[in-house]
Write a protein that holds these residues in place. Structure first.
Motif, PDB file in Angstrom:
ATOM      1  N   GLU A 193      42.780  36.248  32.117  1.00 38.87           N
ATOM      2  CA  GLU A 193      43.749  36.823  33.051  1.00 38.87           C
ATOM      3  C   GLU A 193      43.126  37.005  34.437  1.00 38.87           C
ATOM      4  O   GLU A 193      43.767  36.729  35.467  1.00 38.87           O
ATOM      5  CB  GLU A 193      44.264  38.147  32.522  1.00 38.87           C
ATOM      6  N   VAL A 194      41.865  37.459  34.455  1.00 29.90           N
ATOM      7  CA  VAL A 194      41.178  37.649  35.736  1.00 29.90           C
ATOM      8  C   VAL A 194      40.981  36.302  36.433  1.00 29.90           C
ATOM      9  O   VAL A 194      41.235  36.156  37.636  1.00 29.90           O
ATOM     10  CB  VAL A 194      39.820  38.344  35.521  1.00 29.90           C
ATOM     11  N   ILE A 195      40.538  35.293  35.671  1.00 28.90           N
ATOM     12  CA  ILE A 195      40.317  33.967  36.260  1.00 28.90           C
ATOM     13  C   ILE A 195      41.636  33.371  36.730  1.00 28.90           C
ATOM     14  O   ILE A 195      41.718  32.749  37.804  1.00 28.90           O
ATOM     15  CB  ILE A 195      39.649  33.040  35.231  1.00 28.90           C
ATOM     16  N   SER A 196      42.696  33.557  35.938  1.00 31.01           N
ATOM     17  CA  SER A 196      44.005  33.028  36.310  1.00 31.01           C
ATOM     18  C   SER A 196      44.500  33.643  37.612  1.00 31.01           C
ATOM     19  O   SER A 196      45.007  32.945  38.500  1.00 31.01           O
ATOM     20  CB  SER A 196      45.018  33.290  35.182  1.00 31.01           C
ATOM     21  N   THR A 198      42.705  34.824  39.963  1.00 32.66           N
ATOM     22  CA  THR A 198      41.876  34.303  41.045  1.00 32.66           C
ATOM     23  C   THR A 198      42.346  32.922  41.488  1.00 32.66           C
ATOM     24  O   THR A 198      42.411  32.628  42.690  1.00 32.66           O
ATOM     25  CB  THR A 198      40.404  34.227  40.593  1.00 32.66           C
ATOM     26  N   PHE A 199      42.687  32.075  40.535  1.00 33.85           N
ATOM     27  CA  PHE A 199      43.165  30.735  40.883  1.00 33.85           C
ATOM     28  C   PHE A 199      44.516  30.790  41.584  1.00 33.85           C
ATOM     29  O   PHE A 199      44.799  29.988  42.476  1.00 33.85           O
ATOM     30  CB  PHE A 199      43.250  29.856  39.633  1.00 33.85           C
ATOM     31  N   PHE A 200      45.367  31.724  41.176  1.00 34.49           N
ATOM     32  CA  PHE A 200      46.641  31.876  41.878  1.00 34.49           C
ATOM     33  C   PHE A 200      46.409  32.299  43.327  1.00 34.49           C
ATOM     34  O   PHE A 200      47.094  31.825  44.236  1.00 34.49           O
ATOM     35  CB  PHE A 200      47.525  32.895  41.159  1.00 34.49           C
ATOM     36  N   ALA A 201      45.454  33.179  43.551  1.00 35.26           N
ATOM     37  CA  ALA A 201      45.140  33.589  44.921  1.00 35.26           C
ATOM     38  C   ALA A 201      44.606  32.406  45.719  1.00 35.26           C
ATOM     39  O   ALA A 201      44.935  32.231  46.900  1.00 35.26           O
ATOM     40  CB  ALA A 201      44.114  34.723  44.899  1.00 35.26           C
ATOM     41  N   PHE A 202      43.789  31.578  45.065  1.00 30.14           N
ATOM     42  CA  PHE A 202      43.253  30.377  45.709  1.00 30.14           C
ATOM     43  C   PHE A 202      44.375  29.431  46.129  1.00 30.14           C
ATOM     44  O   PHE A 202      44.398  28.932  47.258  1.00 30.14           O
ATOM     45  CB  PHE A 202      42.292  29.695  44.727  1.00 30.14           C
ATOM     46  N   THR A 470      44.732  45.122  38.716  1.00 29.51           N
ATOM     47  CA  THR A 470      44.923  46.548  38.493  1.00 29.51           C
ATOM     48  C   THR A 470      45.741  46.789  37.241  1.00 29.51           C
ATOM     49  O   THR A 470      45.472  47.705  36.488  1.00 29.51           O
ATOM     50  CB  THR A 470      45.640  47.172  39.696  1.00 29.51           C
ATOM     51  N   SER A 471      46.747  45.971  37.018  1.00 30.09           N
ATOM     52  CA  SER A 471      47.589  46.190  35.847  1.00 30.09           C
ATOM     53  C   SER A 471      46.830  45.868  34.575  1.00 30.09           C
ATOM     54  O   SER A 471      47.098  46.424  33.519  1.00 30.09           O
ATOM     55  CB  SER A 471      48.856  45.328  35.921  1.00 30.09           C
ATOM     56  N   SER A 472      45.857  44.961  34.621  1.00 28.39           N
ATOM     57  CA  SER A 472      45.157  44.594  33.406  1.00 28.39           C
ATOM     58  C   SER A 472      44.164  45.651  32.981  1.00 28.39           C
ATOM     59  O   SER A 472      43.664  45.648  31.862  1.00 28.39           O
ATOM     60  CB  SER A 472      44.409  43.269  33.635  1.00 28.39           C
ATOM     61  N   THR A 473      43.845  46.619  33.873  1.00 32.45           N
ATOM     62  CA  THR A 473      42.890  47.674  33.508  1.00 32.45           C
ATOM     63  C   THR A 473      43.576  48.979  33.179  1.00 32.45           C
ATOM     64  O   THR A 473      42.920  49.961  32.899  1.00 32.45           O
ATOM     65  CB  THR A 473      41.930  47.897  34.677  1.00 32.45           C
ATOM     66  N   LYS A 474      44.912  48.981  33.213  1.00 35.68           N
ATOM     67  CA  LYS A 474      45.624  50.217  32.884  1.00 35.68           C
ATOM     68  C   LYS A 474      45.504  50.505  31.397  1.00 35.68           C
ATOM     69  O   LYS A 474      45.547  49.606  30.570  1.00 35.68           O
ATOM     70  CB  LYS A 474      47.086  50.106  33.293  1.00 35.68           C
ATOM     71  N   LYS A 475      45.423  51.753  31.037  1.00 39.81           N
ATOM     72  CA  LYS A 475      45.343  52.164  29.630  1.00 39.81           C
ATOM     73  C   LYS A 475      46.731  52.454  29.124  1.00 39.81           C
ATOM     74  O   LYS A 475      47.522  53.064  29.794  1.00 39.81           O
ATOM     75  CB  LYS A 475      44.462  53.411  29.492  1.00 39.81           C
TER      76      LYS A 475
END
Length: 475
Positions: A193-196, A198-202, A470-475
């Protein structure tokens, strides 16, 4: 069931956002660039031909990010399905849909070519000077197709430019991921998810250059063909665009109607991406935006992750129409009378070869040249005659291919119950208002607006292809 008004009211627009100015939207900028490209192409044809490099460089940048995005999207789509059985059901239905619709596209192309008698007035121009054209593959047929879809190494699939190889690797990788233990799956998914993201931002950075790329591509097309186009080829281009419009409005419109959607509203929702496709004549240019938009509107992550990338390799409706009409153009231009049986055989060949067409500008022409050579009776030199107007036709081809995949995603997601139907209906009731809430232009926000007030991503309860960090680190 909640009403449309309730659903629309559930996502209030950001208070700090100002009304978006039309010239700040990427779609408007691309449209203006296309108009300027036409003007420059007619006024300065020699200079416009040299601008081809501008469009080519933009497409090269897009291609640099597309293969990793496709891989990540397919893998995450399979992982989000929860089990292989669910993923297989979506994939199998998608393939059946693709084959049926592609066959209809081929039939429509052949029927239209016979009714319109394409190429019959081009016999006196058939021996025109041949232009440089891409060379076809040395091997043809089903065996060569199978060899092409399986890469000989993992990294080579990404560097070869063959999107179908990336899809094959992604499916196998996703299946392997689902065999891991749950805690290991969670860790891998989080990293993907983090890599994805990043690629979308790229790719979003690259998309800022879309108006420049569209300007160069259109200027080159008009400068190279605008004044020297033969009457027969001009008629072919016009006839092809009409047939593509008939397919989109008739066939895809009927499919949407049967599934309960309004094709005009769907087109309004993805108008920016479709404008970009027209400007660049490449369906890859729209892929990053579609992956996010289709999940944001309510199609599940697994349906988007499986249908869209697979459709880019298998659901090439525009390519099918192009190959059917242009094959008949070559036959008629050279006085070759094809029987119904020969046309049926030609359609079977095209059903196989069309699946190997690349999604970038020029790929369809390469496969078309290979198809003509595979017939054994159509003159290959006739392909060179069509290369001069390929660019004008490829815009319609890419548009039809891309929008066909958008429709396929909506339809298959609904059939497989992988869609938030209420949210989709509410969004399509007013696509412009939905886009204003979910995709405000950053330039339209005050500079002191906190990042938390922006709604670049979908609401937290909506599955998206590339969730924010940010959403991926929410508990």
């Amino acid at each position: 069931m909640r009403s449309t008004e309730d659903l629309l009211a559930a996502e209030p627009p950001p208070a700090a956002a100002r009304r978006k100015r039309w010239y700040r939207g990427i779609g408007a900028q691309v449209a203006v660039a296309m108009v300027l490209g036409v003007v420059v192409g007619f006024a300065f044809p020699a200079f416009a031909v040299d601008l081809k490099i501008v469009g080519d460089l933009f497409l090269s940048l897009v291609k640099a990010g597309v293969a990793p995005l496709v891989f990540l999207t397919v893998v995450m789509g399979i992982a989000s399905a929860g089990d292989l059985k669910k993923a297989s059901r979506i994939g199998l239905l998608a393939l059946v849909y693709f084959e049926v619709v592609s066959t209809i596209a081929l039939l429509l192309g052949l029927v239209a070519a016979n009714v319109l008698s394409v190429g019959e007035g081009a016999s006196t121009h058939a021996s025109g000077a041949a232009q440089d054209m891409p060379a076809g593959e040395s091997e043809h047929g089903f065996t060569a197709f199978l060899k092409d879809i399986v890469p000989d190494n993992f990294i080579g699939a990404f560097s070869s430019g063959q999107l179908l190889q990336v899809v094959v690797l992604a499916v196998l990788f996703g299946a392997g991921l689902m065999m891991l233990k749950p805690h290991m799956q969670a860790q891998v998914n989080k990293g993907l998810e983090v890599i994805s993201e990043t690629f979308f931002a790229f790719v979003n950075v690259i998309m800022k250059l879309a108006p420049i790329g569209a300007f160069g591509a259109i200027a080159y097309s008009v400068g190279a063909n605008g004044t020297g186009m033969l009457l027969a080829l001009a008629e072919l281009v016009l006839q092809y665009w009409v047939v593509v419009a008939l397919f989109i409005g008739g066939v895809l419109g009927l499919v949407c109607l049967l599934a309960g959607f309004n094709i005009v509203r769907i087109l309004q929702y993805v108008r920016v991406e479709m404008t970009l496709v027209l400007g660049t004549a490449s369906s890859e240019a729209a892929l990053p935006g579609l992956l996010k938009k289709l999940t944001r509107i309510g199609c599940s992550k697994q349906s988007v992750g499986l249908v869209v990338p697979t459709g880019y390799a298998f659901n090439l409706d525009g390519t099918s129409i192009y190959m059917a009409i242009c094959s008949m153009f070559v036959a008629n231009a050279y006085g070759i009378d094809m029987s119904i049986g020969q046309q049926a055989g030609l359609m079977l060949i095209m059903l196989l070869t069309s699946k190997g067409a690349a999604t970038v500008s020029g790929g369809t022409f390469v496969v078309f040249a290979s198809t003509v050579a595979a017939t054994g009776y159509l003159p290959v030199e006739g392909v060179a005659v069509l290369f001069g107007v390929y660019r004008l036709m490829s815009m319609a081809t890419a548009f039809c291919n891309t929008f066909g995949n958008v429709v396929a995603t909506f339809v298959i997601a609904k059939w497989c119950k992988e869609m938030d139907t209420d949210k989709v209906n509410a969004a399509l009731a007013d696509p412009k208002a939905f886009l204003a809430r979910t995709e405000p232009e950053l330039d339209d926000l005050p500079t002191d607006t906190p990042a938390t007030d922006r709604v670049d991503d979908a609401p937290s309860d909506t599955p998206v292809v590339s969730p924010s960090l940010t959403s991926s680190t929410k508990k």
